[in-house]
Design a protein around this motif. Structure first.
Motif, mmCIF file in Angstrom:
data_model
loop_
_atom_site.group_PDB
_atom_site.id
_atom_site.type_symbol
_atom_site.label_atom_id
_atom_site.label_comp_id
_atom_site.label_asym_id
_atom_site.label_seq_id
_atom_site.Cartn_x
_atom_site.Cartn_y
_atom_site.Cartn_z
ATOM 1 N N TYR A 113 38.152 56.046 67.888
ATOM 2 C CA TYR A 113 37.407 56.945 66.993
ATOM 3 C C TYR A 113 37.817 58.396 67.242
ATOM 4 O O TYR A 113 38.102 59.145 66.308
ATOM 5 C CB TYR A 113 35.902 56.760 67.206
ATOM 6 C CG TYR A 113 35.069 57.622 66.291
ATOM 7 C CD1 TYR A 113 34.621 57.125 65.077
ATOM 8 C CD2 TYR A 113 34.743 58.929 66.625
ATOM 9 C CE1 TYR A 113 33.859 57.911 64.217
ATOM 10 C CE2 TYR A 113 33.993 59.722 65.773
ATOM 11 C CZ TYR A 113 33.555 59.212 64.575
ATOM 12 O OH TYR A 113 32.829 60.001 63.718
ATOM 13 N N THR A 152 34.285 49.143 75.530
ATOM 14 C CA THR A 152 33.422 50.012 74.727
ATOM 15 C C THR A 152 34.030 51.406 74.623
ATOM 16 O O THR A 152 34.108 51.994 73.536
ATOM 17 C CB THR A 152 32.015 50.076 75.362
ATOM 18 O OG1 THR A 152 31.509 48.743 75.465
ATOM 19 C CG2 THR A 152 31.071 50.914 74.532
ATOM 20 N N ALA A 164 37.204 51.617 72.275
ATOM 21 C CA ALA A 164 36.913 51.784 70.846
ATOM 22 C C ALA A 164 36.438 53.205 70.550
ATOM 23 O O ALA A 164 36.761 53.768 69.498
ATOM 24 C CB ALA A 164 35.871 50.762 70.395
ATOM 25 N N LEU A 214 36.692 50.890 63.881
ATOM 26 C CA LEU A 214 36.289 49.504 64.115
ATOM 27 C C LEU A 214 37.339 48.537 63.568
ATOM 28 O O LEU A 214 37.693 47.556 64.222
ATOM 29 C CB LEU A 214 34.918 49.230 63.485
ATOM 30 C CG LEU A 214 34.331 47.856 63.777
ATOM 31 C CD1 LEU A 214 34.178 47.620 65.279
ATOM 32 C CD2 LEU A 214 32.983 47.703 63.081
ATOM 33 N N VAL A 228 32.253 52.311 68.925
ATOM 34 C CA VAL A 228 32.409 53.103 67.704
ATOM 35 C C VAL A 228 31.070 53.704 67.288
ATOM 36 O O VAL A 228 31.001 54.870 66.899
ATOM 37 C CB VAL A 228 33.024 52.247 66.571
ATOM 38 C CG1 VAL A 228 32.956 52.965 65.235
ATOM 39 C CG2 VAL A 228 34.475 51.888 66.907
ATOM 40 N N SER A 235 40.344 48.538 65.877
ATOM 41 C CA SER A 235 39.995 47.868 67.130
ATOM 42 C C SER A 235 39.981 46.352 66.962
ATOM 43 O O SER A 235 40.506 45.619 67.809
ATOM 44 C CB SER A 235 38.634 48.351 67.628
ATOM 45 O OG SER A 235 38.652 49.731 67.868
ATOM 46 N N TYR A 242 33.438 46.813 70.908
ATOM 47 C CA TYR A 242 34.061 47.764 69.983
ATOM 48 C C TYR A 242 33.027 48.329 69.016
ATOM 49 O O TYR A 242 33.025 49.527 68.730
ATOM 50 C CB TYR A 242 35.189 47.106 69.196
ATOM 51 C CG TYR A 242 36.331 46.614 70.052
ATOM 52 C CD1 TYR A 242 36.589 47.151 71.301
ATOM 53 C CD2 TYR A 242 37.160 45.600 69.606
ATOM 54 C CE1 TYR A 242 37.629 46.692 72.070
ATOM 55 C CE2 TYR A 242 38.214 45.142 70.371
ATOM 56 C CZ TYR A 242 38.440 45.682 71.606
ATOM 57 O OH TYR A 242 39.482 45.236 72.366
ATOM 58 N N ALA A 243 32.155 47.470 68.513
ATOM 59 C CA ALA A 243 31.112 47.944 67.597
ATOM 60 C C ALA A 243 30.199 48.949 68.289
ATOM 61 O O ALA A 243 29.860 49.992 67.721
ATOM 62 C CB ALA A 243 30.311 46.757 67.055
#
Length: 147
Positions: A61, A54, A57, A81, A127, A84, A123-124
């Protein structure tokens, strides 16, 4: 005589770069700490399993907005995203030279070692957290009574 309205889009203010390097160092320290056996022994398993990805990512950003301080938040989030996900998908490729590169500790931190579907969700989230913090830093907290 009234002024002529401008037809050009307004210039986006640049992010302050002064705060980004210390923030990046903090994210790196937290990410490495979450993978350290000494620290991980005191953290919930959930954090040790997912915090590193986490934060990775989030770091993507931060690197993007450091390099391009006028980048829109939504574009920075989309690029972070996308990059990543591409790095995660590249972990499905195993060529001798790429595996040798991933054997290096630093390269493994950047490129990863093996594909995990759960990393895509991390990752989501990472970001989204970074973009949300960016929006808060740029616009301030929501005003009372404004949704």
């Amino acid at each position: 005589m009234s002024p002529v309205p401008s037809t050009s889009p307004p210039v986006r203010p640049a992010r302050g770069r002064l705060l980004l390097p210390p923030l990046m160092l903090l994210v790196i320290a937290l990410g490495l700490g979450s993978r350290s056996p000494t620290v991980a022994a005191h953290l919930p398993r959930f954090l040790t399993a997912y915090a590193g990805d986490t934060l990775w990512a989030s770091m993507v950003y931060l690197c993007l907005v450091f390099a391009w301080p006028r980048l829109l938040v939504r574009r920075a989030a989309a690029w972070a995203l996308g990059l990543s996900v591409l790095v995660e998908l590249s972990q499905l490729v195993h060529t001798p030279w790429l595996d040798a590169l991933r054997a290096n500790r630093f390269a493994a931190l950047v490129l990863g070692r093996g594909f995990l579907l759960s990393d895509l969700l991390c990752y989501a989230v990472g970001v989204a957290l970074a973009a949300g913090m960016d929006l808060l830093a740029r616009n301030g907290p929501p005003r009372k009574g404004v949704v």
